[in-house]
Design a protein around this motif. Structure first.
Motif, PDB file in Angstrom:
ATOM      1  N   PRO A 229       0.573  -1.155  -0.205  1.00 53.97           N
ATOM      2  CA  PRO A 229       0.089   0.048  -0.053  1.00 53.97           C
ATOM      3  C   PRO A 229       1.081   1.220  -0.144  1.00 53.97           C
ATOM      4  CG  PRO A 229      -0.893  -1.724   1.584  1.00 53.97           C
ATOM      5  CD  PRO A 229       0.213  -2.222   1.052  1.00 53.97           C
ATOM      6  N   TRP A 230       1.838   1.208   0.830  1.00 47.82           N
ATOM      7  CA  TRP A 230       2.552   2.469   0.833  1.00 47.82           C
ATOM      8  C   TRP A 230       3.583   2.784  -0.209  1.00 47.82           C
ATOM      9  CZ3 TRP A 230       1.043  -0.246   4.762  1.00 47.82           C
ATOM     10  CH2 TRP A 230       0.604   0.162   5.877  1.00 47.82           C
ATOM     11  N   PHE A 231       3.315   2.271  -1.256  1.00 45.34           N
ATOM     12  CA  PHE A 231       4.164   2.217  -2.786  1.00 45.34           C
ATOM     13  C   PHE A 231       3.125   2.314  -3.645  1.00 45.34           C
ATOM     14  CE2 PHE A 231       7.350   0.429   0.239  1.00 45.34           C
ATOM     15  CZ  PHE A 231       8.289   1.040   0.168  1.00 45.34           C
ATOM     16  N   ASN A 232       1.736   2.490  -3.505  1.00 43.46           N
ATOM     17  CA  ASN A 232       0.811   2.372  -4.249  1.00 43.46           C
ATOM     18  C   ASN A 232       0.941   1.245  -5.579  1.00 43.46           C
ATOM     19  OD1 ASN A 232      -1.416   3.961  -5.418  1.00 43.46           O
ATOM     20  ND2 ASN A 232      -0.127   5.076  -6.891  1.00 43.46           N
ATOM     21  N   ASP A 233       1.014   0.270  -5.093  1.00 48.31           N
ATOM     22  CA  ASP A 233       1.485  -1.258  -5.722  1.00 48.31           C
ATOM     23  C   ASP A 233       0.144  -1.729  -5.909  1.00 48.31           C
ATOM     24  OD1 ASP A 233       2.683  -3.240  -6.666  1.00 48.31           O
ATOM     25  OD2 ASP A 233       3.043  -4.030  -4.755  1.00 48.31           O
ATOM     26  N   ARG A 234      -0.514  -1.192  -6.956  1.00 46.78           N
ATOM     27  CA  ARG A 234      -1.845  -1.777  -6.987  1.00 46.78           C
ATOM     28  C   ARG A 234      -2.095  -2.709  -8.307  1.00 46.78           C
ATOM     29  NH1 ARG A 234      -5.405   1.901  -4.042  1.00 46.78           N
ATOM     30  NH2 ARG A 234      -4.019   3.418  -3.473  1.00 46.78           N
ATOM     31  N   TYR A 235      -1.236  -2.470  -9.375  1.00 46.21           N
ATOM     32  CA  TYR A 235      -1.781  -3.154 -10.566  1.00 46.21           C
ATOM     33  C   TYR A 235      -0.501  -4.014 -11.366  1.00 46.21           C
ATOM     34  CZ  TYR A 235      -5.705  -0.257 -10.109  1.00 46.21           C
ATOM     35  OH  TYR A 235      -6.787   0.387  -9.211  1.00 46.21           O
ATOM     36  N   ALA A 236      -0.629  -4.911 -12.138  1.00 47.35           N
ATOM     37  CA  ALA A 236       0.338  -5.534 -12.911  1.00 47.35           C
ATOM     38  C   ALA A 236      -0.082  -5.852 -14.366  1.00 47.35           C
ATOM     39  CB  ALA A 236       0.787  -6.765 -12.129  1.00 47.35           C
ATOM     40  N   THR A 237       0.863  -5.881 -15.220  1.00 42.40           N
ATOM     41  CA  THR A 237       0.485  -6.136 -16.636  1.00 42.40           C
ATOM     42  C   THR A 237       1.260  -7.579 -16.973  1.00 42.40           C
ATOM     43  OG1 THR A 237       2.086  -4.865 -17.377  1.00 42.40           O
ATOM     44  CG2 THR A 237       0.103  -3.728 -17.254  1.00 42.40           C
TER      45      THR A 237
END
Length: 237
Positions: A229-237
């Motif tokens: 969360p504290w790195f805005n790590d939400r999505y992957a492709t």
């Protein structure tokens, strides 16, 4: 209220839109980055509100479109994979394990955070110690009682073993002094306070200790494999 059965398809469209809108939240690389957020520092030294989140006082409900009803006399937790002591817990056996209480925050990838939740349950670490993972174990795969509506596809999510055995990762059965509500994963779910909440499987029924990483339900549908969360790590492709 449960969401409509087409939730998965709608969520995948949402994920794809967000990937196009915010490339900074896609395939995040952590090296050299500092945790981002607002507010006083929490007990782990992070800003209490992670980047891109907003605080809520309610507890929104998100699921695959069904909320399984598991009577306690039929609930079981299977623990297996690469372990010396595979086990099947009944509800009574689970409650006989060492119980802990903790207060932690809950961060959903859909941008809301709920502060200071009071939990009671069993540390994931306790389950791991009883199972005795093999030396090659590096990952965990958790499976819920819920399925994608109309399919045999269960909810799953994956974790590195070092994240799974952190002290605040719990299998909880009590929230705010009452049995965990069915719509939030009762009778038992996992919580992962340092990661986005989808990493904590609701209606937990199986834990597998693995040598190789096996991505879970949302991880293969566009959400990040690491979920920080504290790195805005939400999505992957």
């Amino acid at each position: 209220m449960a969401e409509k059965p087409d939730l998965v398809q709608r969520r995948q469209k949402y994920i794809q839109r967000q990937i196009e809108l915010d490339k900074r939240a896609v395939n995040v690389q952590f090296r050299g980055l500092r945790p981002e957020g607002r507010g006083p520092l929490n007990r782990d030294g992070m800003p209490k509100l992670p980047v891109g989140q907003h605080e809520v006082s309610n507890w929104p409900v998100l699921d695959l479109g069904e909320q399984p009803n598991i009577p306690l006399d039929r609930w079981q937790l299977e623990v297996g994979g690469h372990v010396a002591n595979p086990t099947m817990f009944t509800w009574e056996q689970f409650l006989a394990l060492p119980q802990v209480e903790d207060v932690s925050d809950f961060h959903c990838v859909t941008t809301w955070s709920r502060y200071d939740n009071h939990w009671r349950g069993v540390r994931f670490k306790t389950i791991a110690e009883l199972a005795v993972p093999d030396d090659d174990v590096r990952f965990v795969l958790c499976t819920g009682y819920d399925f994608m509506p109309g399919t045999p596809v269960p909810y799953t999510t994956n974790l590195p073993i070092e994240r799974a055995i952190e002290d605040d990762v719990l299998l909880v059965h009590t929230w705010e002094g009452r049995p965990l509500p069915r719509e939030h994963g009762g009778p038992c779910r996992i919580i992962t306070p340092k990661l986005y909440a989808w990493k904590g499987a609701k209606w937990i029924r199986k834990i597998e200790f693995l040598s190789d990483d096996l991505k879970g339900f949302w991880e293969v549908r566009g959400y990040s494999n690491t979920a920080e969360p504290w790195f805005n790590d939400r999505y992957a492709t």
